[in-house]
Design an enzyme around this catalytic site. Structure first.
Site, PDB file in Angstrom:
ATOM      1  CG  ASP A   1     -10.071  81.108-116.622  1.00 24.51           C
ATOM      2  OD1 ASP A   1     -10.812  80.133-116.724  1.00 24.51           O
ATOM      3  OD2 ASP A   1     -10.513  82.241-116.286  1.00 24.51           O
TER       4      ASP A   1
ATOM      5  CE  LYS B   1     -10.061  78.758-113.531  1.00 27.44           C
ATOM      6  NZ  LYS B   1     -10.898  78.102-114.550  1.00 27.44           N
TER       7      LYS B   1
HETATM    8  N1  GLU Z   1     -10.044  77.530-117.547  1.00 30.04           N
HETATM    9  C1  GLU Z   1     -10.767  76.490-118.208  1.00 30.04           C
HETATM   10  C2  GLU Z   1     -12.002  76.142-117.423  1.00 30.04           C
HETATM   11  O1  GLU Z   1     -12.603  77.004-116.832  1.00 30.04           O
HETATM   12  C3  GLU Z   1      -9.906  75.315-118.598  1.00 30.04           C
HETATM   13  C4  GLU Z   1      -9.198  74.615-117.495  1.00 30.04           C
HETATM   14  C5  GLU Z   1      -8.208  73.568-117.974  1.00 30.04           C
HETATM   15  O2  GLU Z   1      -8.139  73.297-119.173  1.00 30.04           O
HETATM   16  O3  GLU Z   1      -7.522  73.028-117.114  1.00 30.04           O
HETATM   17  O4  GLU Z   1     -12.472  75.041-117.406  1.00 30.04           O
END
Ligand code: GLU
Length: 448
Positions: free
Chosen positions: A168, A128
């Protein structure tokens, strides 16, 4: 030492070594408390210190992001990428641009992502990132220059086989476009699979935009079905009004439910006639305005900044805004009003106290790792399409998403039962299923 004693010791050590990262502690505590039965079944994981290794990111990158605003003033933000686990595939997880972003927040999100991604059954690790940049009120030019500066540093850590970010909070298709453009320019490669959440016109997947919200509703639907119920004719409340919330609302409506309230950071809207989705999209996505603008255009609705959106009576609640938005008082109000099911569209939106209240009251509860996994699952489908230079139709992609959500639901239930819990203890089932997949791969890879 007993497994429980071991878990307590590991947790205490994590808190000691990562002081001030309260959201990270919360996320770790929730997972560790589920793992005792899995560790009893696999004592070898204690010896190989799988838990300690999993709780320490493989790599943490913190960097400076200098940029110039529209007045010519120099600004400095802080960027992060926490590459948590590559046991199952390239680091995978979104980027969040929000003033609240700090290392602890990114670590909590990255930690959750490991198990969520494993739960999808796809070949993706966990990571992340983000920045403490506030896109609110910034012009397109400012956002572009910020994204370019962010990617100028981050690009060296990325790659379709190394680390694949997505969006996100605060990072949507506009930001993904600017980030991809800069990556392409620096590397001189059209490496489509290095970012997901791209627009369909240049390498994106159909359904990626809708996937997190749709997936959360599919999950709620699956949970309700175990009690012989459907969404048809049900009242739902959705918190948030961003990407996840908008498409959760759309899917609830498509399945015959009525979404009577949604929110943003300024308050919430109650619309007994059902939220007008076109109007909501215009207010939030095009005008980027506050929710009060919705009420100005729709006299049947009312806006409130008293209490929270969860005070509005409903059968199904979908928290789709942000972490710890639904606390003890909200849970008490929901239970009092007869809520049947709660599915987390956001990451860790319910506090541990709230989750305890739902369990006590026998409310179906779908934790984010399971309920919101549709977003990242569809990102993995996007990577698959990029790798094969293919593009599937909307219907085909949605079908695959629905299948993944059904599998996550079924596997979580099965694991909960196998490891001694009630089948609808989705927290237990999701954590154990995700953990066992990662632990098995880590064991095969040796001490790395
Ligand atoms: N931010 C999204 C999550 O919390 C998607 C992450 C992604 O698609 O890599 O899962």
């Amino acid at each position: 030492m007993s497994v429980l004693g071991y878990i307590e010791d590991v947790y205490a050590e994590i808190c000691r070594r990562n002081p001030t990262e309260s959201e990270f502690h919360q996320a770790v505590a929730e997972v560790l408390h589920s793992l005792a039965p899995a560790l009893h079944a696999h004592p070898e994981y204690l010896e190989s210190r799988i838990i300690e290794r999993l709780c320490e990111p493989e790599r943490q990158i913190v960097f400076r992001i200098p940029w110039v605003d529209d007045h010519g003033d120099v600004r400095v933000n802080r960027g992060f990428r926490v590459e948590f686990s590559s046991a199952l595939g390239p680091y995978k997880g979104g980027l969040r641009f929000h003033p609240s972003v700090n290392l602890g927040i990114v670590k909590f999100l990255g930690f959750e992502q490991i198990f969520k991604n494993a739960l999808t059954g796809m070949a993706i690790g966990g990571g992340k990132g983000g920045a403490d940049f506030d896109p609110k009120g910034r012009s397109d030019g400012e956002v572009m220059r910020f994204c370019q500066s962010f990617m100028t540093e981050l690009h060296r850590h990325l790659g379709e086989r190394t680390d694949v970010p997505a969006g996100d909070i605060g990072v949507g298709s506009r930001e993904i476009g600017f980030l991809f453009g800069q990556y392409k320019r620096i590397t001189n490669r059209f490496e489509a699979g290095v970012l997901t959440g791209k627009p369909v016109a240049w390498g994106g997947s159909h359904v990626r935009t809708e996937a997190t919200g749709y997936g959360a509703v599919y999950f709620a639907q699956e949970m309700l079905a175990t009690r012989g119920k459907t969404l048809d004719g049900r009242r739902a409340v959705v918190s948030g009004s961003g990407n996840v919330a908008v498409y959760a609302i759309e899917k609830v409506q498509a399945l015959g439910g009525s979404v009577v309230a949604c929110s943003d950071s300024s308050g919430y809207v109650v619309d007994e006639n059902g939220i007008d989705l076109d109007l909501l999209k215009e207010v939030k996505e095009i005008r980027r305005a506050r929710l009060s603008a919705y009420v100005e255009a729709r006299p049947t609705a009312r806006f409130s900044d008293r209490g929270t959106v969860f005070d509005v009576p409903c059968d199904v609640a979908l928290p789709c805004a942000t972490q710890n938005e639904l606390g003890e008082q909200d849970a008490v109000a929901l239970v009092k009003n007869g809520v049947l099911a709660v599915a987390e569209g956001a990451n860790m939106p319910c506090t541990p106290e709230a989750v305890g209240i739902f369990r006590e009251a026998d409310v179906l509860f779908g934790p984010g790792k399971a309920a919101n996994a549709g977003g990242v699952a569809t990102s993995a489908l996007e990577m698959r399409q990029n790798a094969s230079r293919d593009q599937w139709t909307f219907a085909e992609t949605e079908d695959r998403l629905a299948t993944v959500m059904r599998q996550i639901h079924a596997q979580s239930r099965a694991a909960a039962e196998t490891y001694g819990g009630a089948p609808d203890d989705y927290v237990l089932g999701a954590n154990i299923t995700g953990f066992l997949r990662v632990a098995e791969a880590m064991t095969a890879h040796g001490i790395v």
